[in-house]
Motif scaffolding. Structure first.
Motif, mmCIF file in Angstrom:
data_model
loop_
_atom_site.group_PDB
_atom_site.id
_atom_site.type_symbol
_atom_site.label_atom_id
_atom_site.label_comp_id
_atom_site.label_asym_id
_atom_site.label_seq_id
_atom_site.Cartn_x
_atom_site.Cartn_y
_atom_site.Cartn_z
ATOM 1 N N ALA A 371 0.867 -1.181 0.000
ATOM 2 C CA ALA A 371 0.000 0.000 0.000
ATOM 3 C C ALA A 371 0.901 1.227 0.000
ATOM 4 N N VAL A 372 0.612 2.180 -0.872
ATOM 5 C CA VAL A 372 1.368 3.436 -0.938
ATOM 6 C C VAL A 372 0.469 4.532 -0.380
ATOM 7 N N ILE A 373 0.830 5.030 0.801
ATOM 8 C CA ILE A 373 0.039 6.041 1.498
ATOM 9 C C ILE A 373 0.904 7.291 1.669
ATOM 10 N N GLY A 374 0.594 8.344 0.934
ATOM 11 C CA GLY A 374 1.385 9.568 1.036
ATOM 12 C C GLY A 374 2.850 9.340 0.743
ATOM 13 N N GLY A 375 3.149 8.434 -0.180
ATOM 14 C CA GLY A 375 4.538 8.139 -0.524
ATOM 15 C C GLY A 375 5.207 7.150 0.411
ATOM 16 N N CYS A 376 4.519 6.750 1.489
ATOM 17 C CA CYS A 376 5.058 5.742 2.415
ATOM 18 C C CYS A 376 4.683 4.355 1.891
ATOM 19 N N ILE A 377 5.666 3.495 1.734
ATOM 20 C CA ILE A 377 5.454 2.163 1.158
ATOM 21 C C ILE A 377 5.287 1.163 2.297
ATOM 22 N N PHE A 378 4.104 0.574 2.386
ATOM 23 C CA PHE A 378 3.828 -0.452 3.397
ATOM 24 C C PHE A 378 3.767 -1.824 2.713
ATOM 25 N N GLN A 379 4.455 -2.794 3.302
ATOM 26 C CA GLN A 379 4.504 -4.130 2.723
ATOM 27 C C GLN A 379 4.389 -5.197 3.805
ATOM 28 N N LYS A 380 3.947 -6.374 3.377
ATOM 29 C CA LYS A 380 3.937 -7.531 4.274
ATOM 30 C C LYS A 380 5.323 -8.150 4.279
ATOM 31 N N MET A 381 5.858 -8.414 5.473
ATOM 32 C CA MET A 381 7.180 -9.009 5.558
ATOM 33 C C MET A 381 7.098 -10.497 5.229
ATOM 34 N N THR A 382 7.930 -10.941 4.304
ATOM 35 C CA THR A 382 8.075 -12.350 3.964
ATOM 36 C C THR A 382 9.571 -12.660 3.905
ATOM 37 N N LYS A 383 9.883 -13.935 3.879
ATOM 38 C CA LYS A 383 11.289 -14.307 3.723
ATOM 39 C C LYS A 383 11.800 -13.849 2.363
ATOM 40 N N SER A 384 10.937 -13.893 1.349
ATOM 41 C CA SER A 384 11.322 -13.421 0.010
ATOM 42 C C SER A 384 11.679 -11.935 0.041
ATOM 43 N N TYR A 385 10.917 -11.171 0.823
ATOM 44 C CA TYR A 385 11.203 -9.740 0.971
ATOM 45 C C TYR A 385 12.595 -9.537 1.578
ATOM 46 N N LEU A 386 12.910 -10.324 2.597
ATOM 47 C CA LEU A 386 14.205 -10.169 3.265
ATOM 48 C C LEU A 386 15.361 -10.635 2.382
ATOM 49 N N THR A 387 15.167 -11.725 1.656
ATOM 50 C CA THR A 387 16.236 -12.220 0.788
ATOM 51 C C THR A 387 16.454 -11.315 -0.410
ATOM 52 N N GLY A 388 15.526 -10.375 -0.631
ATOM 53 C CA GLY A 388 15.698 -9.398 -1.699
ATOM 54 C C GLY A 388 16.899 -8.491 -1.467
ATOM 55 N N ARG A 389 17.499 -8.563 -0.282
ATOM 56 C CA ARG A 389 18.706 -7.774 -0.005
ATOM 57 C C ARG A 389 19.912 -8.312 -0.776
ATOM 58 N N GLY A 390 19.788 -9.525 -1.322
ATOM 59 C CA GLY A 390 20.901 -10.086 -2.086
ATOM 60 C C GLY A 390 21.720 -11.063 -1.290
ATOM 61 N N ASP A 391 22.937 -11.326 -1.769
ATOM 62 C CA ASP A 391 23.834 -12.276 -1.103
ATOM 63 C C ASP A 391 24.095 -11.839 0.336
ATOM 64 N N ASP A 392 24.255 -12.840 1.211
ATOM 65 C CA ASP A 392 24.515 -12.581 2.637
ATOM 66 C C ASP A 392 23.420 -11.710 3.248
#
Length: 508
Positions: A371-392
């Motif tokens: 959800a984008v509220i006033g430019g603030c991005i709200f998301q559901k945390m998933t393991k896929s979201y966290l692994t999106g940081r890349g290696d390590d």
């Protein structure tokens, strides 16, 4: 006779003895161990093994309104009906398009996924009957035979319709899983393989199919989904109402320390048992087990202090198999040491979807919620979201987020079924002063506790008499205060500037 001749004759005699020994060994292998050399049944499989062409879609984790470019891949399908094949689920995850090719045809046949189970890592694919016509598949029967050390052949079809095969041998049985999925299931391990397999290639012992190649990160070995798992999956899917495998709802640790066993008041004549270190709110056993129990047996199979039991065919296995070998809804019995005595607990096995987790381990076949509220991005945390940081990624994730993943992922409650994050703030006039805030767990919006992503629209709309939208976070962080009157105009501007076609995607 010269010295050179003497050496030559001696060498010839030794080579003759060596060659005779090799020849005798080969003869013995053929007559004593018929499984040492696997049969090549490539020709017989031309109507039973298909090539699956897959196009994959996806979304950017930190800009979830954006599609990534379609990518292509392939998998191997093995016939289980005259128009259905089985393959591994990981090969068709996020499939946007799917088609199959037979060895004797140049055209592709449209296909669709009928049943998908990521925890078993199996998918049932149906080929379009009209396109297939009278050119039906020849179904395979998966044999539950196991011969340790037996030679194996594996087969797959290429994109140009050519059948290939490779070799290996059946090394061992494990109860294991991948880092992507949660459950540990029965797995055969092939060693000495001639090339890597992880896309559903058909493994055979002589001319008997015994499994398909699974996702594996092992070096020079292959994981195989064995016939036991495949046959259970097919039986479950037969009526069109797939129940899925049972999934474990607790964590155990070894119980080998004599001091710990004495502290738990376990009698000296009881040598079995593992310590129940944590109990989830979902999964098998979550409704009857307690943290601190000592699990002595499951369905009357004694559990060793190392968490293993004796299988009549495979020997010592991880006890997870006593749960994941069942279909969800079946009866199960736990024998525990609790309150200084043996207790027998009756329960039903349970299954849960990744989406049911507080922090889902994976999120396939769907667009991430945001959800984008006033430019603030709200998301559901998933393991896929966290692994999106890349290696390590484990070292890059904020400790408070990593704690939710490690300790609370399997513990949703009626009060909280999602971890809702402020991912970051897009620069906009409405949110000046908050641009540096990111990766914060949302606690309340306009005083309303946020249980999951679906609460956001209602929370934003609440208190319409107030001029402001107030967003509060866990931990000691400042609240975000947005001007309600500017919200609609800011949303239109942000949508146009950043190319966001839809400002909100919430499934529930």
């Amino acid at each position: 006779m010269t010295k050179t001749q003497t050496y030559t004759d001696l060498l010839r005699q030794r080579l003759t003895r060596i060659n005779s020994g090799i020849f005798l060994s080969i003869i013995l292998l053929f007559f004593i161990s018929p499984n040492v050399f696997a049969k090549d049944i490539s020709e017989k499989l031309k109507d039973s093994v298909v090539y699956l062409q897959v196009a994959y879609y996806g979304y950017e984790q930190y800009q979830p309104w954006k599609n990534v470019e379609l990518s292509e891949g392939f998998a191997v399908g093995c016939a289980v009906d005259d128009n259905k094949v089985i393959t591994i689920a990981s090969s068709v995850a996020n499939a946007a398009f799917l088609q199959a090719r037979k060895a004797d045809r140049n055209d592709y046949i449209p296909a669709k996924i009928v049943t998908l189970d990521y925890e078993s890592n199996l998918a049932l694919i149906e080929l379009d009957s009209n396109s297939l016509g009278s050119d039906l598949l020849k179904p395979l029967k998966f044999n539950e035979k196991y011969v340790k050390g037996a030679s194996l052949a594996f087969y797959w079809l290429s994109a140009n319709g050519q059948m290939y095969n490779g070799r290996g041998f059946l090394d061992r049985v494990e109860v294991s899983g991948s880092s992507i999925f949660y459950s540990n299931t029965l797995t055969f391990v092939a060693a000495g393989i001639s090339e890597s397999t992880n896309l559903g290639q058909l493994y055979c012992l002589n001319d008997k199919p015994i499994g398909i190649a699974s996702l594996s990160g092992k070096d020079k070995e292959a994981d195989i989904v064995p016939a036991e798992v495949i046959n259970r999956f097919l039986d479950d899917a037969k009526d069109g109402q797939y129940n899925g495998i049972a999934m474990k709802g607790f964590v155990t640790s070894t119980l080998i320390d004599p001091a710990m066993r004495k502290y738990l008041k376990i009698p000296n004549d009881i040598h079995d048992g593992v310590y129940v270190a944590d109990v989830f709110t979902i999964g098998t056993g979550s409704d009857v087990l307690k943290q601190g129990d000592v699990l002595l047996a499951v369905d009357d199979f004694a559990i060793s202090p190392y968490g293993r039991y004796q299988h009549k065919k495979f020997g010592s296995l991880l006890f997870d198999n006593l749960i994941t070998a069942k279909t969800a809804g079946e009866e199960i019995t736990f024998e525990v040491w609790r309150d200084g005595k043996r207790q027998r607990l009756e329960a039903k096995t349970k299954r849960f979807a990744a989406a049911d987790m507080l922090v889902p381990w994976y999120e396939f076949d769907t667009q991430p919620e945001y959800a984008v509220i006033g430019g603030c991005i709200f998301q559901k945390m998933t393991k896929s979201y966290l692994t999106g940081r890349g290696d390590d990624w484990q070292g890059k994730v904020e400790p408070h987020l990593y704690n939710y993943l490690v300790n609370d992922a399997f513990k949703p409650t009626p009060q909280r079924t999602d971890i809702v994050l402020l991912s970051y703030c897009m620069p906009a006039n409405i949110n000046i002063g908050y641009h540096q805030l990111s990766q914060l767990v949302v606690d309340k919006i306009n005083g309303m506790k946020i249980r999951d992503m679906s609460d956001i629209p209602a929370a934003i709309a609440s208190k319409p008499e107030s001029k402001f939208i107030v967003i509060e976070f866990e931990m000691d962080k400042p609240a975000i205060v947005l001007d309600r009157g500017q919200l609609e105009a800011a949303g239109n501007s942000i949508s146009q500037i950043y190319g966001i076609g839809k400002l909100m995607n919430i499934n529930k």
